[in-house]
Enzyme design. Structure first.
Site, mmCIF file in Angstrom:
data_model
loop_
_atom_site.group_PDB
_atom_site.id
_atom_site.type_symbol
_atom_site.label_atom_id
_atom_site.label_comp_id
_atom_site.label_asym_id
_atom_site.label_seq_id
_atom_site.Cartn_x
_atom_site.Cartn_y
_atom_site.Cartn_z
ATOM 1 N N CYS A 17 1.060 -0.685 0.136
ATOM 2 C CA CYS A 17 -0.088 0.081 -0.320
ATOM 3 C C CYS A 17 1.270 1.362 -0.014
ATOM 4 O O CYS A 17 1.551 1.811 0.753
ATOM 5 C CB CYS A 17 -1.132 -0.577 1.449
ATOM 6 S SG CYS A 17 -1.479 1.418 1.075
ATOM 7 N N CYS A 20 0.375 3.424 3.173
ATOM 8 C CA CYS A 20 1.237 3.441 4.513
ATOM 9 C C CYS A 20 1.775 3.904 5.111
ATOM 10 O O CYS A 20 2.923 4.105 3.995
ATOM 11 C CB CYS A 20 0.546 1.823 4.347
ATOM 12 S SG CYS A 20 -0.591 0.445 4.747
ATOM 13 N N HIS A 60 -4.394 1.069 8.155
ATOM 14 C CA HIS A 60 -5.196 0.705 6.318
ATOM 15 C C HIS A 60 -6.543 0.086 6.307
ATOM 16 O O HIS A 60 -7.238 -0.075 5.714
ATOM 17 C CB HIS A 60 -3.362 -0.481 5.975
ATOM 18 C CG HIS A 60 -4.002 -0.765 4.110
ATOM 19 N ND1 HIS A 60 -3.738 -0.505 3.047
ATOM 20 C CD2 HIS A 60 -5.331 -1.913 3.803
ATOM 21 C CE1 HIS A 60 -3.727 -1.041 2.057
ATOM 22 N NE2 HIS A 60 -4.921 -1.929 2.599
ATOM 23 N N HIS A 111 -6.464 1.628 1.296
ATOM 24 C CA HIS A 111 -6.286 2.626 2.316
ATOM 25 C C HIS A 111 -7.981 3.712 1.984
ATOM 26 O O HIS A 111 -7.667 4.563 1.284
ATOM 27 C CB HIS A 111 -4.510 3.157 2.468
ATOM 28 C CG HIS A 111 -4.306 3.396 3.557
ATOM 29 N ND1 HIS A 111 -3.566 2.865 3.941
ATOM 30 C CD2 HIS A 111 -4.175 5.081 4.619
ATOM 31 C CE1 HIS A 111 -2.852 3.164 4.793
ATOM 32 N NE2 HIS A 111 -3.999 4.028 5.638
ATOM 33 N N HIS A 113 -8.514 6.851 2.705
ATOM 34 C CA HIS A 113 -8.794 8.070 1.473
ATOM 35 C C HIS A 113 -9.397 9.466 1.012
ATOM 36 O O HIS A 113 -10.366 8.448 0.564
ATOM 37 C CB HIS A 113 -7.031 7.931 0.897
ATOM 38 C CG HIS A 113 -6.978 7.305 -0.123
ATOM 39 N ND1 HIS A 113 -7.974 6.158 -0.400
ATOM 40 C CD2 HIS A 113 -7.754 7.763 -0.864
ATOM 41 C CE1 HIS A 113 -8.198 5.744 -1.730
ATOM 42 N NE2 HIS A 113 -7.959 7.334 -2.895
ATOM 43 N N GLN A 115 -10.307 12.383 -1.731
ATOM 44 C CA GLN A 115 -8.977 13.268 -3.067
ATOM 45 C C GLN A 115 -9.530 14.974 -2.950
ATOM 46 O O GLN A 115 -10.710 15.056 -2.466
ATOM 47 C CB GLN A 115 -9.258 12.648 -4.355
ATOM 48 C CG GLN A 115 -8.439 11.561 -4.480
ATOM 49 C CD GLN A 115 -8.201 10.906 -5.349
ATOM 50 O OE1 GLN A 115 -8.035 10.960 -6.680
ATOM 51 N NE2 GLN A 115 -9.769 9.382 -5.773
#
Length: 306
Positions: A17, A20, A60, A111, A113, A115
């Site tokens: 990943c 991470c 994660h 993971h 997240h 944007q």
């Protein structure tokens, strides 16, 4: 056009990943052994202007809904800060913060997240919303979303959660099986315009709604979470900040796929009635919210949404 995006990795495991923390044996996009929230430029950007990745946690297996209240507020603070910075860049017309979750949505990284896109134009849907808000304001002298919030709080049929500063409800013409709007009671253009009490209550209410969404079918719901902020310049006075939360899951083993009417003509067919979706969300229960981070105390919003 972004043909280079075809070469990005698709859902690598924890051992590969890129979000991470780095270790002595493997360097990732984050050159630290631990972090709270991190922002960096997307190497597979969709636009010629800036596209950023916001990683919510070093873990994660986290999600926004399972973050501590302190970390959730930190993430929203970061989105507000990046909105401010990107809006000041030459050529940027609108800043768009969003999160995609779930393989069903098509995410390439599991993971947790989000944007941020710094559009060099006003996207078509934003332009349509702004034009509609402008016509409504010119006719009534009031903001469209503000009137919609008042109506749903009075009727209650489409209400999901209500607080002192925010209301969450299913829009009366929802296009997706589960679609929720989280709208502040005060018309503000963007995240950087919110007060501390408004930010605190939003984080508590949003996590509340995410827990309800996951409890409907007892599985982690795929979703798109999108911040609609006012443009940097044009029609800014008609912008009304709100969060749109969409899930394409209509049943425990059923997803909403776009057919000919939706893809070709933009005419949506929804299998779940808005009132039914709102009722399912209200009765799902909020679940459990973590309030501490690494053993430290963190305050919750003074208003607990119903």
């Amino acid at each position: 056009m972004a043909p280079h995006r075809r070469h990005r990795g698709v859902r690598p495991g924890t051992e590969q990943c890129p979000l991470c923390p780095s270790t002595p044996f493997r360097l990732t996009e984050v050159p630290e052994s631990d972090y709270e929230v991190v922002v960096f430029e997307n190497r597979f950007a969709s636009l010629g202007t800036r596209c950023e990745v916001v990683s919510y946690s070093p873990s994660h297996t986290e999600s926004f809904g399972t973050l501590t209240s302190r970390r959730a507020r930190l993430v929203v603070n970061v989105l507000a800060d990046r909105t401010d910075a990107l809006a000041a860049m030459p050529g940027v017309e609108q800043v768009f913060c969003f999160e995609d979750r779930g393989a069903e949505i098509g995410v390439t990284l599991d993971h947790p997240h989000g944007q941020i896109y710094a559009y060099p134009f006003i996207p078509g849907r934003s332009q349509l919303m702004l034009d509609t808000a402008r016509r409504y304001a010119e006719t009534t002298g009031r903001p469209l979303l503000g009137d919609l919030v008042r109506t749903e709080r009075e009727r209650g049929e489409l209400l999901v959660a209500a607080g002192q500063h925010w209301t969450a409800f299913v829009p009366p013409a929802a296009r997706w099986p589960f679609e929720i709007l989280l709208v502040p009671h005060r018309q503000v253009p963007d995240l950087r315009s919110l007060t501390d009490p408004e930010l605190d209550e939003f984080c508590a209410m949003y996590q509340n709604v995410l827990h309800r969404l996951d409890r409907i079918f007892g599985i982690a719901m795929p979703y798109v979470s999108a911040w609609h902020q006012a443009p940097v310049r044009a029609l800014r006075e008609y912008g009304y900040l709100h969060l749109q939360l969409i899930s394409i899951r209509s049943g425990a083993e059923r997803l909403k796929y776009l057919g000919g009417s939706e893809l070709a003509m933009g005419a949506f067919v929804n299998e779940v009635l808005p009132a039914e979706a709102a009722s399912m969300l209200r009765h799902a229960g909020p679940g459990h919210q973590r309030t501490t981070d690494h053993g430290s105390s963190a305050s919750r919003s003074p208003t607990q949404p119903s």
